[in-house]
Design an enzyme around this catalytic site. Structure first.
Site, PDB file in Angstrom:
ATOM      1  N   LYS A  75       0.822  -1.211   0.000  1.00  0.00           N
ATOM      2  CA  LYS A  75       0.000   0.000   0.000  1.00  0.00           C
ATOM      3  C   LYS A  75       0.860   1.268   0.000  1.00  0.00           C
ATOM      4  CE  LYS A  75      -2.561   0.372   3.586  1.00  0.00           C
ATOM      5  NZ  LYS A  75      -1.655   1.260   4.337  1.00  0.00           N
ATOM      6  N   THR A  77       3.945   1.519  -0.948  1.00  0.00           N
ATOM      7  CA  THR A  77       4.677   1.538  -2.214  1.00  0.00           C
ATOM      8  C   THR A  77       3.806   2.115  -3.329  1.00  0.00           C
ATOM      9  OG1 THR A  77       5.953  -0.395  -1.511  1.00  0.00           O
ATOM     10  CG2 THR A  77       5.937   0.106  -3.868  1.00  0.00           C
ATOM     11  N   ARG A  98       2.132   8.483   6.919  1.00  0.00           N
ATOM     12  CA  ARG A  98       2.415   8.374   8.351  1.00  0.00           C
ATOM     13  C   ARG A  98       3.893   8.058   8.571  1.00  0.00           C
ATOM     14  NH1 ARG A  98      -1.102   3.565   9.985  1.00  0.00           N
ATOM     15  NH2 ARG A  98      -0.660   3.071   7.806  1.00  0.00           N
ATOM     16  N   LYS A 109       6.812  -6.672  10.338  1.00  0.00           N
ATOM     17  CA  LYS A 109       6.104  -6.032   9.239  1.00  0.00           C
ATOM     18  C   LYS A 109       7.026  -5.192   8.362  1.00  0.00           C
ATOM     19  CE  LYS A 109       2.317  -2.806   8.251  1.00  0.00           C
ATOM     20  NZ  LYS A 109       3.146  -1.769   7.633  1.00  0.00           N
ATOM     21  N   ALA A 277      -3.852   1.459  12.435  1.00  0.00           N
ATOM     22  CA  ALA A 277      -5.272   1.429  12.073  1.00  0.00           C
ATOM     23  C   ALA A 277      -6.027   0.292  12.742  1.00  0.00           C
ATOM     24  CB  ALA A 277      -5.433   1.316  10.562  1.00  0.00           C
ATOM     25  N   PHE A 305      -3.722  -0.531   6.928  1.00  0.00           N
ATOM     26  CA  PHE A 305      -4.329  -1.845   6.745  1.00  0.00           C
ATOM     27  C   PHE A 305      -5.451  -1.806   5.701  1.00  0.00           C
ATOM     28  CE2 PHE A 305      -2.622  -2.358  11.208  1.00  0.00           C
ATOM     29  CZ  PHE A 305      -1.537  -3.112  10.816  1.00  0.00           C
ATOM     30  N   PHE A 385       3.457  -8.654  -8.950  1.00  0.00           N
ATOM     31  CA  PHE A 385       4.648  -9.355  -8.461  1.00  0.00           C
ATOM     32  C   PHE A 385       5.227 -10.193  -9.588  1.00  0.00           C
ATOM     33  CE2 PHE A 385       3.362  -7.889  -4.453  1.00  0.00           C
ATOM     34  CZ  PHE A 385       4.292  -8.236  -3.478  1.00  0.00           C
ATOM     35  N   TRP A 413       6.921  -0.811  -7.835  1.00  0.00           N
ATOM     36  CA  TRP A 413       8.060  -1.347  -7.076  1.00  0.00           C
ATOM     37  C   TRP A 413       9.269  -1.489  -7.997  1.00  0.00           C
ATOM     38  CZ3 TRP A 413      11.396  -5.469  -7.256  1.00  0.00           C
ATOM     39  CH2 TRP A 413      12.143  -5.725  -6.100  1.00  0.00           C
TER      40      TRP A 413
END
Length: 560
Positions: A75, A77, A98, A109, A277, A305, A385, A413
């Site tokens: 998210k 990224t 954030r 994470k 969140a 999230f 991906f 990415w």
């Protein structure tokens, strides 16, 4: 020959980073508008923020996601990559993110600065101590704990009941050993013995207050409204009654100022605040988002999230305070994560499985329905991906088309802003349609029970709510105090639409269990603790910290 894949930190350290004064100039600011923290990061002054108040707002894009899985969604990224893509299209763009917490950074994470060629930099600084905001929040939080204990030791004029103190200490780390502690042991001069506990800093009400306060005056008022516990008559006690709101504001006066950095492609990024969140409201600061809206033609921000948590809280808690709803929402999904929601184990994600993808699509579909209930247009960002097969990509695109869901394949990415150009075009197209008609899920005047029911049935897709005996008693008290007018901030597992972390996909016929409420009147909401969710995480068996180091020149190593 296999192409070498560089780590995020290797990409970030090799990047050319412009002086932050140059980034500021690109959005109409001068060096006088900044308080420099080295050459590549700065805080915006209060004078600068106030001077922008009458400028017109730009367009606001909210990035959210499906329920996260260990497969990753990307998210942050996508948020960064979309911002860079809009900049490439000649749009004056500002990203609003954030700040990362050291808990997940050192745990499992990871950080929150994006990844690959879609990152904000200096990523090692932002992911570690940055400009000291989290340290200031931690210090203010724990100073309040010290003031409470000292008040009781020095005569307890307010008759604080040590058994009913709800204010906890905090530390910005995952530390399960601190969840429940006893303080004040050792005899009369050591204080009043009582049970206490630690939350992670991002769960502190002061973190939420920093993110929802509009200025220093509002910050001070909100701090005074914090309920720290109850007296022997079971009446609430606030910071204002203790008299320490001034001291706390003093500790936080610099932490309230937004931080300016840049992306790898030199798009300005305001990174400020960091509530989770799943246990808080999960959005960056009002100050950061408002300032970005005054400085940019387009603003790309994110909420933590899945859309059931961060986006719901952004739209029900932050938007009324911000005074500006998103013009478009981006929902990030990956084929890998959708296959996990369809029942595939993480170890099998490299193998093609179209049927599991189709089953997991139900999770994505629910989040689109939730955003539609707020009256907002949206676009699905399929974060690609290398393991995604052509058949899987085709199947997901067909599912989106069959359900009239706008989507875009995204490769930020690997390719940075260039990989986000199709997404940027789709988002601009949705915004230009002018169909956004924001409608809040509930009104503040509705009862606590009604608010809970709407969140659970309309956003989670559940049947209803089950309240513990304690929660039922609390609602009676909250109505008596007039606290039932506040919005609800659900503390729930991020992994599922339900409160059961292992229930993936789109569960049905479930009930959300509310075990307790925590009044956070300074922040302006009531937290509802559901299921087994905890406000102090623990570390995994092999924390990410095991891979971290620093070379002889002071460069970070192993930071993702």
């Amino acid at each position: 020959m296999t192409k070498e894949v560089k780590s995020d930190i290797e990409i970030a350290l090799a990047a050319k980073v412009d002086p932050i004064t140059q980034i500021a100039e690109s959005i109409g600011l001068s060096a006088d508008d900044l308080e420099l923290y080295g050459k590549t990061k700065a805080k915006l002054t209060y004078e600068t923020i106030h001077s922008l108040e009458n400028k017109e707002n730009g367009k606001l894009i909210l990035v959210t996601a499906i329920n996260p899985t260990p497969a990753g969604e990307g998210k942050s990224t996508v948020t960064v990559g979309l911002g860079d893509a809009l900049s490439r299209k000649g749009k004056k763009t500002v990203i609003a993110l954030r700040e990362p917490s050291l808990g997940p950074t050192m745990g499992i994470k990871g950080g929150a600065t994006g990844g690959g060629y879609a990152q904000v930099v200096p990523m090692e600084d932002i992911n570690l101590h940055f400009t000291g905001d989290f340290h200031a929040i931690t210090t203010a939080n724990n100073a309040l704990s010290a003031f409470i204990d000292n008040h009781m030791q020095q005569g307890n004029d307010l008759n604080i009941d040590q058994r009913r103190i709800v204010w906890k200490r905090v530390v910005d780390l995952n530390d399960r050993a601190l969840r429940k502690v006893v303080v004040g042991l050792g005899g009369p001069i050591q204080g009043i013995p009582r049970e206490d506990g630690f939350d992670i800093t991002v769960a502190s009400e002061i973190m939420a207050i920093i993110c929802l306060a509009t200025d220093l005056k509002d910050l001070k008022h909100r701090l005074s409204e914090i309920v720290i516990g109850y007296n022997y008559a079971r009446e609430p006690i606030t910071v204002g009654e203790l008299g320490y709101e001034g001291a706390l504001t003093l500790l936080l006066k610099d932490a309230l100022k937004p931080n300016l950095v840049q992306t790898l492609e030199h798009t300005p990024a305001i990174v400020h605040g960091g509530p989770f969140a799943n246990i808080a409201h999960g959005c960056n600061s009002i100050s950061a988002t408002k300032t970005a809206l005054k400085l940019g033609e387009f603003v790309v921000t994110e909420a933590g999230f899945g859309a059931d948590l961060g986006a719901e809280k952004f739209l029900d808690i932050k938007v009324p305070a911000l005074g500006k709803a998103p013009d478009c929402v981006v929902i990030v999904a990956t084929i890998r994560a959708l296959k996990m929601h369809g029942g595939v184990a993480k170890t099998e994600l490299g193998s093609e499985n179209v049927e599991a993808l189709k089953a997991g699509f139900a999770n994505l579909k629910k989040h689109t329905e939730s955003i539609q209930q707020f009256g907002l247009p949206f676009v699905i960002a399929i974060n690609k991906f290398i393991t995604d097969t052509d058949n899987e990509v085709k199947a997901l695109e067909e599912l989106c088309s069959a359900n009239d869901i706008p989507f875009s394949l995204t490769e930020v990415w690997e390719k940075g802003g260039e990989g986000g150009l199709p997404l940027a075009e789709k988002v601009i197209s949705e915004i230009e349609k002018g169909t956004a008609n924001y409608t809040r899920l509930y009104d503040d005047a509705e009862s606590i029970e009604a608010k809970l029911e709407k969140i659970v049935t309309k956003i989670y897709g559940g049947m209803g709510v089950e309240l513990s005996t304690k929660a039922q008693k609390q609602i009676v008290d909250f109505k008596k105090y007039g606290w039932d007018r506040y919005p609800i901030c659900m503390a729930k597992t991020q992994y599922s639409l339900s409160d059961e972390p292992t229930s993936l996909g789109r569960p049905e016929n479930f009930t959300i269990h509310i075990r307790e409420f925590i009044p956070k009147l300074g922040a302006g909401f009531i937290v509802a603790l559901t299921g087994d969710v905890m406000t102090m995480p623990g570390l995994p068996k092999k924390p990410a910290a095991l891979n971290m180091d620093v070379d002889e020149n002071g460069n970070a190593m192993g930071l993702f």
